[in-house]
Motif scaffolding. Sequence first.
Motif, PDB file in Angstrom:
ATOM      1  N   VAL A 111     -28.203 -19.151  55.786  1.00 14.64           N
ATOM      2  CA  VAL A 111     -28.293 -20.435  56.480  1.00 14.64           C
ATOM      3  C   VAL A 111     -28.410 -21.564  55.472  1.00 14.64           C
ATOM      4  O   VAL A 111     -29.400 -21.664  54.732  1.00 14.64           O
ATOM      5  CB  VAL A 111     -29.489 -20.442  57.452  1.00 14.64           C
ATOM      6  CG1 VAL A 111     -29.552 -21.783  58.187  1.00 14.64           C
ATOM      7  CG2 VAL A 111     -29.363 -19.300  58.450  1.00 14.64           C
ATOM      8  N   SER A 112     -27.418 -22.421  55.435  1.00 13.82           N
ATOM      9  CA  SER A 112     -27.426 -23.541  54.493  1.00 13.82           C
ATOM     10  C   SER A 112     -28.511 -24.553  54.867  1.00 13.82           C
ATOM     11  O   SER A 112     -28.843 -24.724  56.038  1.00 13.82           O
ATOM     12  CB  SER A 112     -26.056 -24.226  54.476  1.00 13.82           C
ATOM     13  OG  SER A 112     -25.726 -24.703  55.768  1.00 13.82           O
ATOM     14  N   GLY A 113     -29.066 -25.203  53.860  1.00 13.89           N
ATOM     15  CA  GLY A 113     -30.088 -26.215  54.096  1.00 13.89           C
ATOM     16  C   GLY A 113     -31.410 -25.674  54.567  1.00 13.89           C
ATOM     17  O   GLY A 113     -32.292 -26.446  54.990  1.00 13.89           O
ATOM     18  N   SER A 114     -31.602 -24.371  54.498  1.00 15.77           N
ATOM     19  CA  SER A 114     -32.844 -23.743  54.960  1.00 15.77           C
ATOM     20  C   SER A 114     -33.985 -24.032  53.986  1.00 15.77           C
ATOM     21  O   SER A 114     -33.754 -24.465  52.848  1.00 15.77           O
ATOM     22  CB  SER A 114     -32.639 -22.235  55.093  1.00 15.77           C
ATOM     23  OG  SER A 114     -32.222 -21.681  53.860  1.00 15.77           O
ATOM     24  N   PRO A 115     -35.233 -23.807  54.410  1.00 16.60           N
ATOM     25  CA  PRO A 115     -36.363 -24.074  53.510  1.00 16.60           C
ATOM     26  C   PRO A 115     -36.276 -23.360  52.166  1.00 16.60           C
ATOM     27  O   PRO A 115     -36.630 -23.939  51.129  1.00 16.60           O
ATOM     28  CB  PRO A 115     -37.567 -23.585  54.332  1.00 16.60           C
ATOM     29  CG  PRO A 115     -37.151 -23.793  55.750  1.00 16.60           C
ATOM     30  CD  PRO A 115     -35.691 -23.465  55.776  1.00 16.60           C
ATOM     31  N   LEU A 116     -35.788 -22.121  52.153  1.00 20.98           N
ATOM     32  CA  LEU A 116     -35.677 -21.416  50.873  1.00 20.98           C
ATOM     33  C   LEU A 116     -34.624 -22.064  49.986  1.00 20.98           C
ATOM     34  O   LEU A 116     -34.829 -22.217  48.771  1.00 20.98           O
ATOM     35  CB  LEU A 116     -35.338 -19.942  51.107  1.00 20.98           C
ATOM     36  CG  LEU A 116     -35.232 -19.087  49.835  1.00 20.98           C
ATOM     37  CD1 LEU A 116     -36.536 -19.105  49.043  1.00 20.98           C
ATOM     38  CD2 LEU A 116     -34.849 -17.649  50.183  1.00 20.98           C
ATOM     39  N   ALA A 117     -33.500 -22.454  50.577  1.00 25.43           N
ATOM     40  CA  ALA A 117     -32.462 -23.129  49.802  1.00 25.43           C
ATOM     41  C   ALA A 117     -32.993 -24.417  49.192  1.00 25.43           C
ATOM     42  O   ALA A 117     -32.716 -24.741  48.033  1.00 25.43           O
ATOM     43  CB  ALA A 117     -31.249 -23.411  50.682  1.00 25.43           C
ATOM     44  N   GLN A 118     -33.786 -25.148  49.949  1.00 21.11           N
ATOM     45  CA  GLN A 118     -34.327 -26.413  49.471  1.00 21.11           C
ATOM     46  C   GLN A 118     -35.370 -26.227  48.373  1.00 21.11           C
ATOM     47  O   GLN A 118     -35.524 -27.081  47.494  1.00 21.11           O
ATOM     48  CB  GLN A 118     -34.934 -27.185  50.632  1.00 21.11           C
ATOM     49  CG  GLN A 118     -33.918 -27.624  51.690  1.00 21.11           C
ATOM     50  CD  GLN A 118     -34.570 -28.293  52.886  1.00 21.11           C
ATOM     51  OE1 GLN A 118     -35.645 -28.877  52.768  1.00 21.11           O
ATOM     52  NE2 GLN A 118     -33.935 -28.202  54.041  1.00 21.11           N
ATOM     53  N   ALA A 119     -36.070 -25.104  48.392  1.00 17.87           N
ATOM     54  CA  ALA A 119     -37.160 -24.876  47.434  1.00 17.87           C
ATOM     55  C   ALA A 119     -36.697 -24.253  46.129  1.00 17.87           C
ATOM     56  O   ALA A 119     -37.473 -24.202  45.167  1.00 17.87           O
ATOM     57  CB  ALA A 119     -38.220 -23.985  48.080  1.00 17.87           C
ATOM     58  N   SER A 120     -35.448 -23.801  46.053  1.00 15.22           N
ATOM     59  CA  SER A 120     -34.994 -23.007  44.914  1.00 15.22           C
ATOM     60  C   SER A 120     -34.228 -23.838  43.893  1.00 15.22           C
ATOM     61  O   SER A 120     -33.646 -24.879  44.210  1.00 15.22           O
ATOM     62  CB  SER A 120     -34.120 -21.856  45.407  1.00 15.22           C
ATOM     63  OG  SER A 120     -34.849 -21.025  46.295  1.00 15.22           O
ATOM     64  N   ARG A 127     -41.250 -16.667  55.872  1.00 13.59           N
ATOM     65  CA  ARG A 127     -42.423 -17.407  55.413  1.00 13.59           C
ATOM     66  C   ARG A 127     -42.912 -16.938  54.049  1.00 13.59           C
ATOM     67  O   ARG A 127     -43.164 -17.727  53.129  1.00 13.59           O
ATOM     68  CB  ARG A 127     -43.539 -17.273  56.457  1.00 13.59           C
ATOM     69  CG  ARG A 127     -44.827 -18.004  56.107  1.00 13.59           C
ATOM     70  CD  ARG A 127     -45.868 -17.843  57.207  1.00 13.59           C
ATOM     71  NE  ARG A 127     -45.389 -18.396  58.467  1.00 13.59           N
ATOM     72  CZ  ARG A 127     -45.480 -19.687  58.795  1.00 13.59           C
ATOM     73  NH1 ARG A 127     -46.013 -20.549  57.944  1.00 13.59           N
ATOM     74  NH2 ARG A 127     -45.039 -20.094  59.976  1.00 13.59           N
ATOM     75  N   GLU A 128     -43.039 -15.624  53.904  1.00  7.78           N
ATOM     76  CA  GLU A 128     -43.630 -15.083  52.683  1.00  7.78           C
ATOM     77  C   GLU A 128     -42.749 -15.363  51.466  1.00  7.78           C
ATOM     78  O   GLU A 128     -43.243 -15.689  50.382  1.00  7.78           O
ATOM     79  CB  GLU A 128     -43.852 -13.580  52.834  1.00  7.78           C
ATOM     80  CG  GLU A 128     -44.767 -13.179  53.982  1.00  7.78           C
ATOM     81  CD  GLU A 128     -44.030 -13.021  55.314  1.00  7.78           C
ATOM     82  OE1 GLU A 128     -44.636 -12.514  56.273  1.00  7.78           O
ATOM     83  OE2 GLU A 128     -42.831 -13.399  55.395  1.00  7.78           O
ATOM     84  N   THR A 129     -41.434 -15.254  51.650  1.00 11.56           N
ATOM     85  CA  THR A 129     -40.504 -15.452  50.536  1.00 11.56           C
ATOM     86  C   THR A 129     -40.458 -16.917  50.124  1.00 11.56           C
ATOM     87  O   THR A 129     -40.500 -17.247  48.931  1.00 11.56           O
ATOM     88  CB  THR A 129     -39.108 -14.963  50.923  1.00 11.56           C
ATOM     89  OG1 THR A 129     -39.192 -13.586  51.323  1.00 11.56           O
ATOM     90  CG2 THR A 129     -38.144 -15.088  49.762  1.00 11.56           C
ATOM     91  N   VAL A 130     -40.393 -17.832  51.106  1.00 11.03           N
ATOM     92  CA  VAL A 130     -40.363 -19.260  50.790  1.00 11.03           C
ATOM     93  C   VAL A 130     -41.652 -19.677  50.091  1.00 11.03           C
ATOM     94  O   VAL A 130     -41.628 -20.403  49.076  1.00 11.03           O
ATOM     95  CB  VAL A 130     -40.141 -20.096  52.068  1.00 11.03           C
ATOM     96  CG1 VAL A 130     -40.222 -21.592  51.748  1.00 11.03           C
ATOM     97  CG2 VAL A 130     -38.794 -19.771  52.702  1.00 11.03           C
ATOM     98  N   GLU A 131     -42.778 -19.210  50.604  1.00  9.36           N
ATOM     99  CA  GLU A 131     -44.060 -19.607  50.003  1.00  9.36           C
ATOM    100  C   GLU A 131     -44.200 -19.070  48.584  1.00  9.36           C
ATOM    101  O   GLU A 131     -44.764 -19.736  47.712  1.00  9.36           O
ATOM    102  CB  GLU A 131     -45.213 -19.138  50.891  1.00  9.36           C
ATOM    103  CG  GLU A 131     -45.282 -19.915  52.209  1.00  9.36           C
ATOM    104  CD  GLU A 131     -46.401 -19.457  53.122  1.00  9.36           C
ATOM    105  OE1 GLU A 131     -47.008 -18.394  52.839  1.00  9.36           O
ATOM    106  OE2 GLU A 131     -46.665 -20.152  54.122  1.00  9.36           O
ATOM    107  N   MET A 132     -43.656 -17.879  48.318  1.00 10.22           N
ATOM    108  CA  MET A 132     -43.726 -17.327  46.962  1.00 10.22           C
ATOM    109  C   MET A 132     -42.892 -18.164  45.996  1.00 10.22           C
ATOM    110  O   MET A 132     -43.318 -18.436  44.859  1.00 10.22           O
ATOM    111  CB  MET A 132     -43.271 -15.872  46.952  1.00 10.22           C
ATOM    112  CG  MET A 132     -43.429 -15.193  45.606  1.00 10.22           C
ATOM    113  SD  MET A 132     -43.172 -13.399  45.689  1.00 10.22           S
ATOM    114  CE  MET A 132     -44.711 -12.882  46.471  1.00 10.22           C
ATOM    115  N   ILE A 133     -41.715 -18.595  46.435  1.00 12.09           N
ATOM    116  CA  ILE A 133     -40.889 -19.454  45.585  1.00 12.09           C
ATOM    117  C   ILE A 133     -41.572 -20.802  45.353  1.00 12.09           C
ATOM    118  O   ILE A 133     -41.552 -21.349  44.241  1.00 12.09           O
ATOM    119  CB  ILE A 133     -39.490 -19.652  46.214  1.00 12.09           C
ATOM    120  CG1 ILE A 133     -38.672 -18.372  46.070  1.00 12.09           C
ATOM    121  CG2 ILE A 133     -38.760 -20.822  45.575  1.00 12.09           C
ATOM    122  CD1 ILE A 133     -38.337 -17.998  44.644  1.00 12.09           C
TER     123      ILE A 133
END
Length: 340
Positions: free
Chosen positions: A121-130, A102-108
């Motif tokens: 994990v492909s297609g994960s929230p972090l992958a989508q946000a970067s 959560r913290e890493t995705v929200e920071m990005i």
Amino acid sequence: MSIQAFLRQGFIPFNTALETQWERLDELIPALAERAAHAAGTLGTPGKVALIGIGASLGAEGGPAHYLDAHGIPARRVNSGGDPRFDPAESILALSQSGRSRETVEMIRRSERPNLAVVNVSGSPLAQASDAVLELGDLSDSLASTIGYTASAAAVSMLAETWVHGAPRDSWSGIGGRLAAFLAANTAGVNTLVGWAHAAESIDLTAPEAQFGGAEAGALLLREVTRIPTAAFETRQYLHGLMESTRESTIHLVYRGEDNGQVLAALTSLGRRVLDLCPAGSAAIPGTLRIEIPALSELEVPLYLAALLQRVASQYCAEAGIDPDEFLFLDTGTKLDDNE
């Protein structure tokens, strides 16, 4: 995907993950080197870089951050649970094995800086946000990370080497086989450590700055799996009073750096149980259990430390009757659902 579904998908038993880890890592390395080189080129060589993450991911970034900084690219690790200010010239490298921290995705999502994510994990929230993504390849892993951590540490290290040298080092080839051989050569040392652990109330890991991230990740693994209170300390900090709490029931795991001779001398003078983790060919220090780390570069050291502590954790749990796959706190709100 709900967080409950995420927590129950794809995980394999800890001991199964350990059995296949080194063969799988060797199979992955060539592709990982290509992906790292491509991702590094996509973002471009940063003028400055902040490596963000939390938990074991933050630990995996320690060595690469030190390496970049030592080779002329100002770099720092940032705990994504904080609220840092980023320099306008700073790019961001975000690491989350699940891609759902959560913290890493929200920071990005909040950041306006150029960024690159490393995820399993492909297609994960972090992958989508970067802006750019280096994917490990949906590697099956246990809940207490094995290859997810070692592959992540290798991937970020390869990125750092590419930014500094133009390509990852060739020495990554065969790292899995060398780690397997390292464990086979140190069976007696593992047995001694596990014996110590049965009588331990706490474990202290001490390492110099360059290897402190690996020590943090190792301490987290032991806390999660064996449930023995374990903490990591940077060498100079440890010498400034933190070592005063040592007891006869404390195990000390010391990665030998420039200043750790002082730590080792002080602890052995009290007759403490001390593991001296030292570079190959180092002189023996009386009163310690000695295990040589035959790493070919400083960026490989965290993988050797992880291999050793994973084996210790597995064997300790088998002897103590602890299930390494049973966690007390599965959902503490740290992972994002798909709709968040």
